[in-house]
Design a protein around this motif. Structure first.
Motif, PDB file in Angstrom:
ATOM      1  N   VAL A  19       0.824  -1.207   0.000  1.00 53.40           N
ATOM      2  CA  VAL A  19       0.000   0.000   0.000  1.00 53.40           C
ATOM      3  C   VAL A  19       0.861   1.261   0.000  1.00 53.40           C
ATOM      4  N   GLU A  20       1.972   1.238   0.732  1.00 59.03           N
ATOM      5  CA  GLU A  20       2.826   2.432   0.786  1.00 59.03           C
ATOM      6  C   GLU A  20       3.406   2.755  -0.587  1.00 59.03           C
ATOM      7  N   ALA A  21       3.790   1.727  -1.342  1.00 56.81           N
ATOM      8  CA  ALA A  21       4.291   1.955  -2.700  1.00 56.81           C
ATOM      9  C   ALA A  21       3.194   2.513  -3.590  1.00 56.81           C
ATOM     10  N   TYR A  26       0.629   6.840  -6.827  1.00 57.31           N
ATOM     11  CA  TYR A  26      -0.523   7.657  -7.197  1.00 57.31           C
ATOM     12  C   TYR A  26      -0.443   9.060  -6.605  1.00 57.31           C
ATOM     13  N   GLY A  27       0.297   9.197  -5.514  1.00 54.64           N
ATOM     14  CA  GLY A  27       0.510  10.527  -4.973  1.00 54.64           C
ATOM     15  C   GLY A  27       1.242  11.415  -5.963  1.00 54.64           C
ATOM     16  N   GLY A  31      -1.432  13.186  -8.007  1.00 54.87           N
ATOM     17  CA  GLY A  31      -1.466  14.277  -7.043  1.00 54.87           C
ATOM     18  C   GLY A  31      -2.297  14.007  -5.805  1.00 54.87           C
ATOM     19  N   TRP A  32      -2.492  12.717  -5.499  1.00 53.63           N
ATOM     20  CA  TRP A  32      -3.342  12.371  -4.365  1.00 53.63           C
ATOM     21  C   TRP A  32      -2.629  12.537  -3.026  1.00 53.63           C
ATOM     22  N   THR A  33      -3.421  12.848  -2.008  1.00 54.75           N
ATOM     23  CA  THR A  33      -2.993  12.737  -0.619  1.00 54.75           C
ATOM     24  C   THR A  33      -3.849  11.633   0.009  1.00 54.75           C
ATOM     25  N   PHE A  34      -3.442  11.162   1.174  1.00 53.98           N
ATOM     26  CA  PHE A  34      -4.123  10.011   1.764  1.00 53.98           C
ATOM     27  C   PHE A  34      -4.465  10.263   3.222  1.00 53.98           C
ATOM     28  N   GLY A  35      -5.627   9.735   3.608  1.00 57.05           N
ATOM     29  CA  GLY A  35      -6.062   9.832   4.992  1.00 57.05           C
ATOM     30  C   GLY A  35      -5.419   8.738   5.834  1.00 57.05           C
TER      31      GLY A  35
END
Length: 272
Positions: A19-21, A26-27, A31-35
């Motif tokens: 998931v971290e990769a 995708y970040g 340009g995504w950020t994650f909760g």
């Protein structure tokens, strides 16, 4: 908050062994950020664009060796009723309707030719908080080797109108078998259906291609490659935008489209 019509794509998530990769990939690409990961729900982690929820990533359940892939969810006012429609129309319910706390009810299914999709009956979680803008979901297409099965199935499960794209004089569209499914008649297209030809290796199963909007298609492709992703088609100009089909570094297929860069006239549609 957006309320999605029955049959409209309303959410997308993906399962990743790392998931971290996936978050790093995708970040940068979208340009995504994650909760924060929700440990109560299998470390389900929402992705945001400009502070609005646009997708989610999740690790596989313990002991499950599943490939990394995106799953598109279609809105339903009654997931249990939709499950029965899926079965009676020749599809398979892979995961029966399951309530996810107060967020809503989900199920996972396969249409008769094999493409996997989800159904979402919203509770507190309505779905995408933005669409059709950079960083958000833009479009989706069912890729299938048996279009007749998919075409017969989809309007039996969701209230779709169907039109066929006419190839016209464009040599690149010659022989293309492409249909559009719309909700509320033919004025609101929500899903495409593409017939898979010999250009698709036989080991690739039918699937739903999820398109995410980006401000610059070529830049997104370059970032994807930098992070270990692979380009499979494009970038290509079209009347809908400049787009490319990719897989991320864990093998999940997706596409990017710059809808501000369009070329050519919109194709003609006819009743299917």
């Amino acid at each position: 908050m957006v309320e999605f019509t029955e049959g409209a794509p309303c959410w997308a998530d993906a399962m990743f062994a790392d998931v971290e990769a996936a978050k790093s990939f995708y970040g940068d690409v979208l340009g995504w950020t994650f909760g924060e990961a929700s440990s109560e729900y299998g470390n389900y982690t929402q992705a945001y664009s400009d502070g609005k929820a646009v997708a989610a990533v999740v690790p596989p359940m313990p002991g499950v060796d599943a490939p990394s892939q995106w799953c598109l969810y279609f809105a339903s006012p009654d997931a249990a009723a939709t499950a029965e429609k899926i079965k009676s129309a020749g599809g398979e319910v892979v995961m029966e309707p399951m309530q996810v706390g107060s967020f809503g009810t989900m199920l996972i299914a396969k249409e008769p030719s094999g493409a996997v999709f989800g159904v979402w009956q919203p509770g507190e979680h309505k779905g995408f908080e933005k669409t059709g803008e950079p960083g958000a979901y833009a479009w989706a297409e069912v890729f299938t080797r048996d279009p007749a099965k998919a075409d017969g199935f989809l309007p039996k499960v969701f209230p779709y109108g169907v039109q066929k794209m006419e190839p016209g004089d464009d040599p690149e569209m010659a022989g293309m078998d492409f249909k559009i499914f719309s909700v509320g008649g033919t004025g609101n297209p929500v899903l495409g259906r593409m017939s898979m030809g010999d250009e698709f290796p036989p080991e690739i199963p039918p699937y739903i291609q999820v398109y995410f909007a980006v401000p610059d298609c070529d830049e997104a492709v370059a970032k994807a490659k930098k992070h270990g992703g692979a380009l499979h088609f494009g970038p290509m100009d079209s009347p809908f935008g400049r787009f490319a089909a990719l897989t991320d570094q864990q093998g999940a297929a997706f596409a990017v489209i710059d809808m501000s860069t369009t070329t050519g006239d919109m194709p003609k549609m006819s009743d299917a």
